[in-house]
Write a protein that holds these residues in place. Structure first.
Motif, mmCIF file in Angstrom:
data_model
loop_
_atom_site.group_PDB
_atom_site.id
_atom_site.type_symbol
_atom_site.label_atom_id
_atom_site.label_comp_id
_atom_site.label_asym_id
_atom_site.label_seq_id
_atom_site.Cartn_x
_atom_site.Cartn_y
_atom_site.Cartn_z
ATOM 1 N N TYR A 22 -8.144 12.731 -9.757
ATOM 2 C CA TYR A 22 -9.177 11.816 -10.233
ATOM 3 C C TYR A 22 -8.672 11.007 -11.426
ATOM 4 O O TYR A 22 -8.872 9.792 -11.493
ATOM 5 N N ILE A 23 -8.004 11.664 -12.348
ATOM 6 C CA ILE A 23 -7.438 10.946 -13.495
ATOM 7 C C ILE A 23 -6.399 9.934 -13.013
ATOM 8 O O ILE A 23 -6.354 8.799 -13.503
ATOM 9 N N ALA A 24 -5.591 10.313 -12.033
ATOM 10 C CA ALA A 24 -4.615 9.372 -11.467
ATOM 11 C C ALA A 24 -5.317 8.156 -10.873
ATOM 12 O O ALA A 24 -4.840 7.025 -11.006
ATOM 13 N N ARG A 52 -18.305 -4.404 -8.697
ATOM 14 C CA ARG A 52 -18.352 -5.757 -9.258
ATOM 15 C C ARG A 52 -17.014 -6.483 -9.099
ATOM 16 O O ARG A 52 -16.988 -7.641 -8.694
ATOM 17 N N VAL A 53 -15.908 -5.798 -9.399
ATOM 18 C CA VAL A 53 -14.602 -6.456 -9.469
ATOM 19 C C VAL A 53 -13.834 -6.407 -8.146
ATOM 20 O O VAL A 53 -13.175 -7.381 -7.777
ATOM 21 N N ARG A 54 -13.924 -5.287 -7.445
ATOM 22 C CA ARG A 54 -13.172 -5.103 -6.195
ATOM 23 C C ARG A 54 -14.063 -4.475 -5.130
ATOM 24 O O ARG A 54 -13.866 -3.331 -4.730
ATOM 25 N N PRO A 55 -15.066 -5.213 -4.668
ATOM 26 C CA PRO A 55 -16.043 -4.622 -3.747
ATOM 27 C C PRO A 55 -15.439 -4.057 -2.459
ATOM 28 O O PRO A 55 -16.003 -3.138 -1.872
ATOM 29 N N GLU A 56 -14.297 -4.591 -2.049
ATOM 30 C CA GLU A 56 -13.663 -4.065 -0.831
ATOM 31 C C GLU A 56 -13.172 -2.624 -1.008
ATOM 32 O O GLU A 56 -12.996 -1.894 -0.030
ATOM 33 N N LEU A 57 -12.974 -2.206 -2.254
ATOM 34 C CA LEU A 57 -12.539 -0.836 -2.538
ATOM 35 C C LEU A 57 -13.716 0.121 -2.756
ATOM 36 O O LEU A 57 -13.520 1.330 -2.837
ATOM 37 N N PHE A 58 -14.906 -0.442 -2.867
ATOM 38 C CA PHE A 58 -16.054 0.377 -3.264
ATOM 39 C C PHE A 58 -16.276 1.612 -2.390
ATOM 40 O O PHE A 58 -16.445 2.715 -2.934
ATOM 41 N N ASP A 88 -5.866 9.475 -1.172
ATOM 42 C CA ASP A 88 -5.961 8.215 -0.422
ATOM 43 C C ASP A 88 -6.543 7.090 -1.275
ATOM 44 O O ASP A 88 -6.080 5.948 -1.199
ATOM 45 N N ALA A 89 -7.544 7.414 -2.078
ATOM 46 C CA ALA A 89 -8.162 6.393 -2.927
ATOM 47 C C ALA A 89 -7.142 5.859 -3.926
ATOM 48 O O ALA A 89 -7.028 4.643 -4.129
ATOM 49 N N THR A 90 -6.370 6.742 -4.525
ATOM 50 C CA THR A 90 -5.355 6.314 -5.496
ATOM 51 C C THR A 90 -4.287 5.475 -4.822
ATOM 52 O O THR A 90 -3.891 4.420 -5.345
ATOM 53 N N THR A 91 -3.843 5.893 -3.660
ATOM 54 C CA THR A 91 -2.834 5.134 -2.919
ATOM 55 C C THR A 91 -3.356 3.757 -2.567
ATOM 56 O O THR A 91 -2.636 2.753 -2.708
ATOM 57 N N ARG A 92 -4.591 3.677 -2.141
ATOM 58 C CA ARG A 92 -5.181 2.379 -1.780
ATOM 59 C C ARG A 92 -5.265 1.454 -2.989
ATOM 60 O O ARG A 92 -4.956 0.270 -2.891
ATOM 61 N N VAL A 93 -5.688 1.982 -4.134
ATOM 62 C CA VAL A 93 -5.770 1.147 -5.347
ATOM 63 C C VAL A 93 -4.383 0.673 -5.745
ATOM 64 O O VAL A 93 -4.194 -0.502 -6.077
ATOM 65 N N ARG A 94 -3.416 1.545 -5.700
ATOM 66 C CA ARG A 94 -2.057 1.185 -6.102
ATOM 67 C C ARG A 94 -1.434 0.133 -5.188
ATOM 68 O O ARG A 94 -0.595 -0.649 -5.616
ATOM 69 N N SER A 95 -1.856 0.107 -3.932
ATOM 70 C CA SER A 95 -1.248 -0.804 -2.967
ATOM 71 C C SER A 95 -1.867 -2.211 -3.000
ATOM 72 O O SER A 95 -1.385 -3.105 -2.311
#
Length: 96
Positions: A22-24, A52-58, A88-95
């Motif tokens: 979660y911290i990552a 607000r900023v990245r709704p596709e990631l919500f 998976d969430a962290t990987t998606r944000v990083r990509s």
């Protein structure tokens, strides 16, 4: 933090793995300018910022933060799916 999560996972400490992953995730969101790099940032604040900023990631972030809250604050026992959801969430944000 991902390495810390992996180490906790290898040690069988799933609760610590959830915390570290979660911290990552928060670090990755902050690095992308989505959330403030603030130690007191809550999961709810992270969801609001992502919406607000990245709704596709919500949806991905909402599931990950819900997992964190359910395990850390709700006392649920995490399972492999919970760990993978955070990874998976962290990987998606990083990509992106």
């Amino acid at each position: 933090m991902m390495a810390r999560g992996e180490a906790a996972l290898r040690a069988g400490d799933l609760h610590e793995a959830v915390r570290a992953f979660y911290i990552a995730l928060l670090v990755a969101l902050a690095a992308r300018g989505v959330v403030a790099d603030a130690p007191a940032l809550t999961a709810g604040e992270a969801r609001v910022a992502v919406r607000r900023v990245r709704p596709e990631l919500f949806p991905t972030i909402a599931q990950a933060t819900d997992t964190y809250e359910r395990v850390v604050y709700g006392g649920d026992t995490p399972d492999a799916g919970d760990i993978q959801r955070l990874r998976d969430a962290t990987t998606r944000v990083r990509s992106r």
